[in-house]
Design a protein around this motif. Structure first.
Motif, PDB file in Angstrom:
ATOM      1  N   PHE A 175       3.903 -24.930 -39.194  1.00  0.00           N
ATOM      2  CA  PHE A 175       2.950 -25.677 -39.961  1.00  0.00           C
ATOM      3  C   PHE A 175       3.391 -25.264 -41.622  1.00  0.00           C
ATOM      4  O   PHE A 175       3.707 -24.143 -41.895  1.00  0.00           O
ATOM      5  CB  PHE A 175       1.903 -24.565 -40.480  1.00  0.00           C
ATOM      6  CG  PHE A 175       0.865 -24.727 -41.039  1.00  0.00           C
ATOM      7  CD1 PHE A 175       0.836 -25.733 -41.998  1.00  0.00           C
ATOM      8  CD2 PHE A 175      -0.656 -24.744 -40.931  1.00  0.00           C
ATOM      9  CE1 PHE A 175      -0.626 -26.426 -43.297  1.00  0.00           C
ATOM     10  CE2 PHE A 175      -2.000 -24.650 -41.430  1.00  0.00           C
ATOM     11  CZ  PHE A 175      -1.782 -25.622 -42.764  1.00  0.00           C
ATOM     12  N   THR A 211       0.865 -30.927 -46.265  1.00  0.00           N
ATOM     13  CA  THR A 211       1.196 -29.889 -45.577  1.00  0.00           C
ATOM     14  C   THR A 211       1.921 -30.919 -44.651  1.00  0.00           C
ATOM     15  O   THR A 211       1.489 -31.611 -43.829  1.00  0.00           O
ATOM     16  CB  THR A 211      -0.331 -29.234 -44.925  1.00  0.00           C
ATOM     17  OG1 THR A 211      -1.169 -30.910 -44.836  1.00  0.00           O
ATOM     18  CG2 THR A 211      -0.619 -28.861 -46.369  1.00  0.00           C
ATOM     19  N   GLU A 234       2.015 -30.326 -40.208  1.00  0.00           N
ATOM     20  CA  GLU A 234       1.928 -29.072 -39.258  1.00  0.00           C
ATOM     21  C   GLU A 234       1.783 -29.783 -37.906  1.00  0.00           C
ATOM     22  O   GLU A 234       1.164 -30.699 -37.298  1.00  0.00           O
ATOM     23  CB  GLU A 234       0.918 -28.067 -39.787  1.00  0.00           C
ATOM     24  CG  GLU A 234      -0.621 -28.404 -40.169  1.00  0.00           C
ATOM     25  CD  GLU A 234      -1.682 -28.607 -38.657  1.00  0.00           C
ATOM     26  OE1 GLU A 234      -0.608 -28.583 -37.548  1.00  0.00           O
ATOM     27  OE2 GLU A 234      -2.008 -29.825 -39.173  1.00  0.00           O
ATOM     28  N   GLU A 284       0.482 -26.715 -35.529  1.00  0.00           N
ATOM     29  CA  GLU A 284       0.257 -25.639 -35.127  1.00  0.00           C
ATOM     30  C   GLU A 284      -0.980 -26.141 -35.001  1.00  0.00           C
ATOM     31  O   GLU A 284      -1.978 -25.044 -34.079  1.00  0.00           O
ATOM     32  CB  GLU A 284       0.756 -24.834 -36.265  1.00  0.00           C
ATOM     33  CG  GLU A 284       0.574 -22.717 -35.603  1.00  0.00           C
ATOM     34  CD  GLU A 284       1.428 -23.117 -34.592  1.00  0.00           C
ATOM     35  OE1 GLU A 284       1.579 -22.292 -34.138  1.00  0.00           O
ATOM     36  OE2 GLU A 284       2.378 -23.529 -34.771  1.00  0.00           O
ATOM     37  N   TRP A 317       0.998 -34.069 -34.602  1.00  0.00           N
ATOM     38  CA  TRP A 317       1.891 -33.576 -35.694  1.00  0.00           C
ATOM     39  C   TRP A 317       0.748 -33.761 -36.255  1.00  0.00           C
ATOM     40  O   TRP A 317       0.684 -35.320 -36.339  1.00  0.00           O
ATOM     41  CB  TRP A 317       3.374 -33.609 -36.143  1.00  0.00           C
ATOM     42  CG  TRP A 317       4.406 -32.600 -35.191  1.00  0.00           C
ATOM     43  CD1 TRP A 317       4.922 -33.295 -34.241  1.00  0.00           C
ATOM     44  CD2 TRP A 317       5.483 -32.096 -35.767  1.00  0.00           C
ATOM     45  NE1 TRP A 317       5.879 -31.758 -33.726  1.00  0.00           N
ATOM     46  CE2 TRP A 317       6.099 -31.296 -35.380  1.00  0.00           C
ATOM     47  CE3 TRP A 317       5.105 -30.837 -37.448  1.00  0.00           C
ATOM     48  CZ2 TRP A 317       6.086 -29.888 -34.795  1.00  0.00           C
ATOM     49  CZ3 TRP A 317       5.208 -30.033 -37.284  1.00  0.00           C
ATOM     50  CH2 TRP A 317       6.202 -29.424 -36.361  1.00  0.00           C
TER      51      TRP A 317
END
Length: 681
Positions: A404, A470, A472, A474, A485
């Motif tokens: 992330f 961003t 990520e 996660e 993703w």
């Protein structure tokens, strides 16, 4: 060729009115009917794309060539040469083109008047000061540097554990450096020695290395009045040190105790100048906006807690942000009734990045007259839950790195020679030892210019921030298999007009359609109709196309980390057609999308700067440094994911290095000859 020398006296007569000397020039046509190539290829007549970029950069006519001849004597204002400019033939220009040199409006003429010999022949002329000796010295230095052998690059060492996933082999490989495996092909590519020309890599039209080009040497010292010599952009990447001036990941910088803070150990300076908390506080700018920085950050984090509607698309919630980031941070801040303590923000600085190569980019995404300055952070897991981390496959630990990253991307507003001066500030970092006190002080003097509150009074909150992005996976770990993703983009206030002034609002991901538009007739139509602008990378992906939603609210990449190429990691036409006719246009469209650039088109596992724990230097993707992850082979090659050919060689460092070198060693106006500016990443 015109007998231009016969007009020198006429040109000199208007020298004082032009008031020119060597400066940075940009052009706008006086004839209001002129259209740009980008505008000519916009195909969504019902809902045209809104171009948010700076008008003085995106709407310029493209320069085809420049040349000059010296005057017998300098004019009263110091002009010593005539500049000749020819524009690309596919542009509609008037017989006068307005130029700006050192903030002064002047005219280039092709109207047969005031020194122009023949109207309408496509050659525009004016007087300038040109230091022919400096041009000669720069050419000599390039030749001397290029005659030296290429240093062996560092390699990313592969881990010995073959049981872990491909994604984590890449991440782990990018964390350790050793000598790279340089192939004979790479040696040939980096052999720049020549007695007759400047040999330099050709990145004129694309992001991949297509080969070297030879630019004939010019005898600038002996050029005579009336003798016209070409003015070309030349440089060498070898004068730029990327780890000092482009992408800075050294631990003595990104974990410098006087400017950063480790919330896990308490080492460093809370709210130091390079901490996440400090940067967000400056963005919120409470004295001006009345918005508490804690509220500013918490409202941003809450975007993942519920579905967001962006350009008509639903961006699905990812509520794992609550347990991963919000809850531990709230607890460490004293509980739910206390504001978030930004001094202990769970973020590790991974890199500070110079993107002067994005100068005058825009096209609806970031950019700026002098490009961008960026901070890249990795989210740190403070839960300490134990058990198995589903992505790396190892034990979870307190303060572990996560998949992330958060990138704060600031626009740099400069014009004229101030753009070159900005580049020189970054370049001159090479004269300091990396991570030394003098280096860090010089770097902070650069970053303070764009991170401080009120650094851009004309922008929302007075912040220079263009956008915050961003990347990520996660927040889907343990939720989806394979995990997907996602890249999101935020702007202060949202898209114009602002929907929530002062707050970070989710906006469209530029140049990237929604994933559902991949492999559709709609995508094929867009690429085929916009091929000319895609090939020059001046295209704009509109919010809607053919009366259908098009531009994405987020960028998804459902990449399986064990697969070489996944179906959704590059953009293409339907398997049974209709087909994208120009396959280079397919690639350039795809590589300029968020998910294409971060996955299939560059064979990358989404992050180009790798998340790592405190105490470890972030590694880089092969796309960035030209070194193949795991094997360390140079050059880094990627087979076209759609067609199986061609095989492309990527080395983003080399492209950015030579771009910076040309910028800072050339007269300011030489940037006119820059044909290609990467539009996004």
């Amino acid at each position: 060729m015109k007998n231009r020398w016969s007009n020198v006296l006429k040109l000199c007569a208007i020298a004082l009115a032009l008031s020119l000397f060597a400066g940075s020039i940009f052009f706008t046509g006086v004839n209001s009917s002129r259209t740009t190539a980008a505008a000519a290829t916009t195909t969504n007549a019902a809902t045209p794309a809104v171009q948010e970029a700076e008008p003085s950069s995106d709407n310029l006519p493209q320069v085809e060539s420049m040349s000059a001849t010296p005057l017998k004597e300098a004019t009263a204002d110091g002009s010593n040469a005539i500049l000749f400019v020819q524009f690309a033939p596919d542009q509609k220009l008037g017989d006068q083109v307005k130029t700006v040199i050192d903030d002064r409006d002047v005219l280039l003429r092709d109207d047969g008047m005031e020194g122009d010999e023949k109207a309408g022949d496509g050659t525009y002329s004016t007087l300038i000061f040109l230091d022919f000796e400096e041009l000669a010295k720069n050419q000599d230095e390039i030749q001397a540097v290029n005659a030296l052998p290429e240093p062996t690059p560092d390699k990313e060492e592969a881990p010995t554990d073959t049981s872990i996933s491909a994604a984590n082999r890449e991440t782990a490989a990018a964390s350790t450096q050793q000598a790279a495996v340089v192939t004979e092909e790479e040696r040939e590519d980096t052999n720049l020695a020549s007695d007759t020309s400047v040999v330099m890599p050709d990145f004129d039209e694309t992001r991949d290395f297509v080969g070297n080009k030879s630019v004939p040497l010019v005898d600038f010292r002996n050029v005579q009045p009336g003798q016209i010599v070409p003015l070309r952009r030349i440089g060498t990447w070898r004068r730029v040190i990327p780890e000092k001036s482009l992408v800075i990941t050294n631990l003595n910088v990104v974990e410098n105790p006087g400017r950063t803070f480790n919330p896990c150990t308490g080492a460093g300076t809370p709210m130091g100048r390079w901490t996440f908390g400090y940067l967000m506080t400056q963005m919120a700018n409470q004295p001006v906006t009345g918005i508490h920085p804690s509220t500013f950050v918490r409202n941003w984090l809450n975007k993942w807690m519920s579905n967001q509607t962006v350009n008509g698309w639903t961006v699905a919630q990812r509520q794992k942000i609550q347990t991963l980031v919000i809850d531990p941070w709230v607890a460490a801040s004293g509980g739910p009734n206390r504001p978030l303590n930004l001094a202990i923000a769970p973020f590790k600085l991974l890199a500070i990045v110079n993107r002067v190569d994005l100068r005058s980019a825009g096209r609806g995404y970031g950019g700026g007259s002098a490009g961008e300055g960026r901070f890249v952070f990795g989210v740190i897991d403070r839960t300490g839950a134990g058990g198995i981390d589903p992505y790396p496959g190892g034990g979870s630990r307190n303060c572990r790195e996560t998949q992330f990253t958060v990138i704060a991307e600031y626009g740099i507003d400069r014009r004229g020679c101030a753009i070159r001066d900005w580049g020189r500030q970054w370049y001159n970092l090479k004269f300091h030892a990396l991570g030394s006190p003098s280096y860090n002080a010089a770097l902070q003097a650069i970053t303070d210019q764009f991170t401080a509150a009120n650094g851009a009074p004309h922008k929302p909150n007075g912040s220079a921030l263009n956008q915050l992005r961003t990347n990520e996976v996660e927040l889907q770990l343990g939720v989806a298999n394979p995990p997907i993703w996602e890249l999101r983009e935020f702007k202060i206030g949202g898209e114009s007009p602002p929907v929530n002034p002062g707050q970070l609002e989710e906006v469209t991901v530029k140049l990237t359609p929604d994933l559902t538009r991949n492999r559709t007739t709609l995508l094929t139509d867009y690429v085929n109709l916009n091929t000319p602008s895609i090939l020059t990378q001046t295209h704009i992906v509109p919010a809607t196309f053919q009366f259908q939603l098009f531009l994405g609210g987020s960028s998804l990449a459902p990449r399986n980390p064990t697969a070489a190429v996944d179906v959704n990691t590059h953009w293409n036409n339907p398997s049974r057609g209709p087909f994208i006719t120009n396959r280079q246009a397919r690639h350039l469209f795809s590589v300029n999308t968020c998910n294409g650039c971060h996955t299939g088109e560059t064979n990358t596992v989404f992050t180009h700067i790798k998340p790592v724990p405190f105490g470890t230097e972030a590694g880089l993707s092969g796309f960035m440094n030209g070194i193949t992850p795991v094997t360390g082979v140079v050059p880094f090659k990627v087979v076209d994911p759609a067609d199986g050919a061609p095989t492309r060689k990527f080395n983003e460092f080399r492209r950015r290095r030579i771009d910076l070198d040309i910028l800072i060693h050339s007269p300011c106006f030489f940037d006119l000859g820059q044909h290609f500016t990467p539009p996004v990443h």
